[in-house]
Design a protein around this motif. Sequence first.
Motif, PDB file in Angstrom:
ATOM      1  N   PRO A 270       0.835  -1.207   0.000  1.00  0.00           N
ATOM      2  CA  PRO A 270       0.000   0.000   0.000  1.00  0.00           C
ATOM      3  C   PRO A 270       0.868   1.254   0.000  1.00  0.00           C
ATOM      4  N   VAL A 271       0.462   2.263  -0.766  1.00  0.00           N
ATOM      5  CA  VAL A 271       1.232   3.502  -0.874  1.00  0.00           C
ATOM      6  C   VAL A 271       0.408   4.666  -0.335  1.00  0.00           C
ATOM      7  N   ILE A 272       0.996   5.382   0.622  1.00  0.00           N
ATOM      8  CA  ILE A 272       0.365   6.555   1.218  1.00  0.00           C
ATOM      9  C   ILE A 272       1.089   7.786   0.701  1.00  0.00           C
ATOM     10  N   GLY A 273       0.382   8.663   0.021  1.00  0.00           N
ATOM     11  CA  GLY A 273       0.992   9.896  -0.442  1.00  0.00           C
ATOM     12  C   GLY A 273       1.151  10.885   0.699  1.00  0.00           C
ATOM     13  N   SER A 274       2.176  11.739   0.592  1.00  0.00           N
ATOM     14  CA  SER A 274       2.366  12.785   1.601  1.00  0.00           C
ATOM     15  C   SER A 274       3.100  13.958   0.978  1.00  0.00           C
TER      16      SER A 274
END
Length: 330
Positions: A109-113
């Motif tokens: 899973p990729v969480i943008g920030s």
Amino acid sequence: MKKLLSSVAVLATFAGPAAAQDDPLKIGAALYGLQAEFMQIWAEAAEQHPAVQSGMVDLTIFDGRYDALVQQEQFETMATQGFDAAIFAPIDVEAGAEAVRIAHEAGIPVIGSNTQVNSELLTSYVGSDDTRSGYMEAQMVLEAIGCEDGGNVVIIEGPIGQSAQVQRLEGNQRALAECPNVKVLEQQTANWSRAEAQTLMENWLTAHPGEIDGVIGQNDEMALGAIEAIKAAGLNVEDFAIAGIDGVTDALTAVKAGEMQSILQDARAQAQGAIDVAIAAATDGDYEPQSDIWTQYPEMSWEGGEASYYDVPWTPVTADNVDDLLATRQ
């Protein structure tokens, strides 16, 4: 502020005390670049997250060196090494989509920030509305020079194609449209760099002697570069309306000195919020966030870590809060 990371480092691994569990979660934070202070603050805040400090999370910070291909290679590394989750601050809104695809196919899973990517495969995003900040900073400059009176401004942009540049420019232009008597004399990228912005401003001061009234710097580093150019030319900084975004340490000092205006982008909230969301995505369980940023910003509801977008508020830097903000950088 201490320099957290060398700009030439490709990655560094931050581990807290001895692991609190046999198999800590492996989370990678792929940041577009660590040369400037803002992302150094982001990385330091990530290191200080309670789950990293306890050993629940084994955090690796990747320095993307302002290169989309470098970031893509770092995602390939995370896929090969079986990371549990990734946090992504891309240098390019479009090119970053390939990195997200690589992670998605590996089940990561990729969480943008902080900066955005044009991908429907992103799990969630923890950041601030850059269109809003671009509007706010342009308004600061326009109010200072007088919207009805007219005048001339220059815009110093971030890296072309990064979401922050695209959205802050949109906000800049929205504010400028409300002041049709104000003219944009020059508009060019300085790639978030203080040195590049100084060179641009030196050239513009030569090309437009006595004509520039305001400087819209899409980040503080570039606004500070413009200030250095003005001083080097023997001009009075107070004769210019200058604004930036981020609230880095030197900008806070410049605000206190009356040389510019700035808007704080909360790197700590973005970093620690992203880690909490990444843990929730990696565990698929009833994870309760460990950072205190959720109580700091109660309007940013946790929602089980499953919201698609977490909007970290902007804070204008003022005479009333600048000393308190500077105290956090000691």
